[in-house]
Design an enzyme around this catalytic site. Sequence first.
Site, PDB file in Angstrom:
ATOM      1  N   HIS A  63      41.460  36.811  46.891  1.00 26.47           N
ATOM      2  CA  HIS A  63      40.334  36.186  46.182  1.00 26.47           C
ATOM      3  C   HIS A  63      40.819  35.163  45.164  1.00 26.47           C
ATOM      4  CE1 HIS A  63      38.082  39.355  48.034  1.00 26.47           C
ATOM      5  NE2 HIS A  63      38.699  40.295  47.349  1.00 26.47           N
ATOM      6  N   HIS A 104      34.831  40.021  51.373  1.00 23.91           N
ATOM      7  CA  HIS A 104      35.852  40.539  52.278  1.00 23.91           C
ATOM      8  C   HIS A 104      35.433  40.351  53.728  1.00 23.91           C
ATOM      9  CE1 HIS A 104      35.911  42.920  48.563  1.00 23.91           C
ATOM     10  NE2 HIS A 104      37.214  42.797  48.659  1.00 23.91           N
TER      11      HIS A 104
END
Lengths: 335, 335
Positions: free
Chosen positions: A56, A218
Amino acid sequence: MKMLINRPQTVVADALRGLAAAHPDLDVDAEARVVVRRDARQGGRVALVSGGGSGHEPLHAGFVGYGMLSAACPGEVFTSPVPDQMVRAAKAVDSGQGVLFVVKNYTGDVLNFDMAAELAEEDGIRVERVLVNDDVAVTDSLYTAGRRGTGATLFVEKIAGAAAEEGAPLEQVAAIARRVNEASGSFGVALSACTTPAKGTPTFDLPDGELELGIGIHGEPGRERRPMMSAGEIAEVAVGSVLDDTANATPVADGPVLALVNGMGATPLLELYGFHAEVARVLAARGVQVARALVGNYVTSLDMAGCSVTLCRADEEMLRLWDAPVQTPALRWGR
Amino acid sequence: MKMLINRPQTVVADALRGLAAAHPDLDVDAEARVVVRRDARQGGRVALVSGGGSGHEPLHAGFVGYGMLSAACPGEVFTSPVPDQMVRAAKAVDSGQGVLFVVKNYTGDVLNFDMAAELAEEDGIRVERVLVNDDVAVTDSLYTAGRRGTGATLFVEKIAGAAAEEGAPLEQVAAIARRVNEASGSFGVALSACTTPAKGTPTFDLPDGELELGIGIHGEPGRERRPMMSAGEIAEVAVGSVLDDTANATPVADGPVLALVNGMGATPLLELYGFHAEVARVLAARGVQVARALVGNYVTSLDMAGCSVTLCRADEEMLRLWDAPVQTPALRWGR
């Protein structure tokens, strides 16, 4: 899938070596996987520790520095860090004023940060925790009980970090962190899946000509798939979903707002700015004033194409703390 | 190819509307396609104007602000802006101290900036020009006579912009801009092609399992294709090519260097930091000291996967000007 890596097994360690080489003001323990601001214990301030699965970036290690995080604990790609990392980070940064754990609401992260808080407290460190759960798209998900934590993490870390930098005590830093989370909502959209180094193939199939609304960071499923939409149509769904959400303590629709238009990793900045124009248009039509805007790749999902919108109903204190100087690898401004 | 856009025809105009909405300190004329720093004419400083085809964001409009560019002129995607934009920008920012045009070496850009310089001079504006041609991979190319201008543009704009901010006269600002270019070299690598909104399909075919070395920022061909390589192997070729280049007035290999590890648009920051670790390793093995490093997406090629390395042999004045405060959408630091 081609990647700019050495081996899938060393991706996180390699990135930490690179972080250390590029940012000498960070103390990077690539083996223990803890990134610490070198001057964290100077000045006797409250410390902020965050962390989560890698993939991320720049979240979280890119937000370590003056006015934001004191330390970050990166896990494997899309995998929670372990309590040992968090305890190590807490010990490295606590100056006796206590530590705030900023935790995105994913089951693994929550369990591990809870365990770390217990262990740190046994060692005499005062710990408060704020849970970030801003994603309005779904309640419960593949990795979550309750809403997922996404873009509001940046707002929480910046604003609470500025409060800590000013010398606010732990309870106050935790309180404003919670206030920011409770005033924030996010909605994400995927135009493509992402590919983890370990798997090497896309995490899900998204056919040509379709997009997924309400996606997580995700590649976990969102609300629904639809035939491809224009940037304007996507902005209407994303902004509308955040403004119409009723779960927040502070309704975002009251405005003024902090607005984050965030790229998921593979969407060009040219497109993100065009999308921000549509977000601003929809907000104006709903009578919501944008007090501050940030456009770019901040809470990504590896090489996913797509974007998310995060809006935070900001009061004057939040805006003042948002504007306060910050010096981290990924977020910097100041006098 | 799915894109986060309204229509291919409005991509640049839409992005400029978004830029205006996100950055109230910029004066964005979305119709004339000129982005101007609001306070450009205050203080009576030399002005810097740059521009080029869109698709390389944040270059150039993202570098308009305190301590860097006074104005930018974005063209259509991968297409030079026209002289009228450049003249309009020069008039908007000139305070009587003259204007430096920062021009990447592509045939269209060079011709149009030359014509704009003539027109501006007819209107009584003093104009100097610096040509950026740092790409060591190829001499002459699809769009270029001589070497292409790529990542060193950021170094030139930052360092010359800081000199102008300090009040240096036009000749001196132009001289340091040229000095930075002559001390810089770049080498790019593509793992995928990019897709322009107008065309909608990839600009070239790059088979699974192959990469292209020495790529330009428009998907134009590079030096050669090879079977996929590791990050470490790519760093050896890229850094080695820059250090071994003999065309520069100031050999980069003498060090210390400013190092830019730049993403082409779709490569995750996690991978870029891992790649920077390899770049730092190769430089250390060659005895070249890294004085400052910057890792991220700064000179992109839409949604291309890949990266480039730019190295500038920096003297003390350049480092001081690099460290000077800057406040632009994409590059910010300060006190």
